[in-house]
Design an enzyme around this catalytic site. Sequence first.
Site, PDB file in Angstrom:
ATOM      1  NE  ARG A   1      -4.656   2.934   0.075  1.00 25.28           N
ATOM      2  CZ  ARG A   1      -5.745   2.253   0.429  1.00 25.28           C
ATOM      3  NH1 ARG A   1      -6.940   2.685   0.059  1.00 25.28           N
ATOM      4  NH2 ARG A   1      -5.634   1.158   1.147  1.00 25.28           N
TER       5      ARG A   1
ATOM      6  CG  ASP B   1      -2.079   0.952   1.131  1.00 24.35           C
ATOM      7  OD1 ASP B   1      -1.950   1.963   0.421  1.00 24.35           O
ATOM      8  OD2 ASP B   1      -3.123   0.690   1.765  1.00 24.35           O
TER       9      ASP B   1
END
Length: 362
Positions: free
Chosen positions: A296, A294
């Site tokens: 983000r 991930d």
Amino acid sequence: MSLMPTMIELLARARVDLRMGLPVVLRGTASAALAISAETLTAARLQDLRALGSLSLALTGRRATTLKARIYDQDMARIAIPSDVDLKWIEAQANPADDLKHPMKGPLQSLRGGDSSLHQLAIDLTKSARLLPSAVLVDLPDAAEFAASHGLTMIQQSAAAPLLHKSSPLHPVAAARLPIEAAEAGRLHIFRPEDGNEEHYAIEIGRPDRSQPVLARLHSACFTGDVLGSLKCDCGPQLRGALAQMGQDGAGVLLYLNQEGRGIGLANKMRAYSLQDQGFDTVEANHRLGFEDDERDFRLGASILKELGFHSVRLLTNNPNKIAMMEKTGISVAERVALKVGKNPFNQNYLATKAAKSGHLL
């Protein structure tokens, strides 16, 4: 002089240059290099780079592990590019699309010793440009003169590296009433980051009490799920389900963050989907591309909440990482509100992987 570009502005320029296939000059304390994205490199520019000296390829540790290349520089590897290989060889190291057809890509010579900070900077730049995280580099003897004579963007490593790992400040640009299906009392806020990346949005439902925990959701953009109704994920149902719940409650705020594909961009997300079609799960696909599970930055959501006057939330999420990031950035999570929607035969393996490998509470 205020008319000169700041380092943040130079980084924005460098990202555009890399996406266009232009090289950028990277300057460290004792060395300098010319760097270009492996993804956007052309045969003509490869020939020009070779005229400057020996070339090396910067790869993330994730991609290097896939290629079984030795890693001597923490979470990245520097690979010597043989003088007799062509552009396709470089593309094959950076892009896993044909890994299963051509699994033997070596032997690869990993470089060790010396300063690897410029290679790490090149990877960080390609990542932030939403390109495959890999770059071709060649040493430069006189960075400033080369950049000036060739009209290239020059980036100072000591000033740039910290900025690439910081969350860019966001500023409100515009807001207006926007009746939507979930609630006629809707208002859309637009926030623009200082680093030149995509704008982010906040959809405010009703008139939430700033003194109380607000029903909130951090939702990352998903073109395939939110717009096309893709069945490969649960994003579209989560978006609509969150807005519907806020409409029923009469108040809430949904933060729509432009971080497609867990922060790797739509093009790389489609590359990951292609790898999933070859049998890899969603995490394995990201790793083969050279990304983490991930990528983000949920700090953006916390920044928007604070700008809107919220300091406590009832967070609609199944992702513990979102809760941890909210708490870490000063937003109190009074309650986790489960959002279990959208399961179907096409995404059940995807959801199972999120639960098993990413800790989602499903």
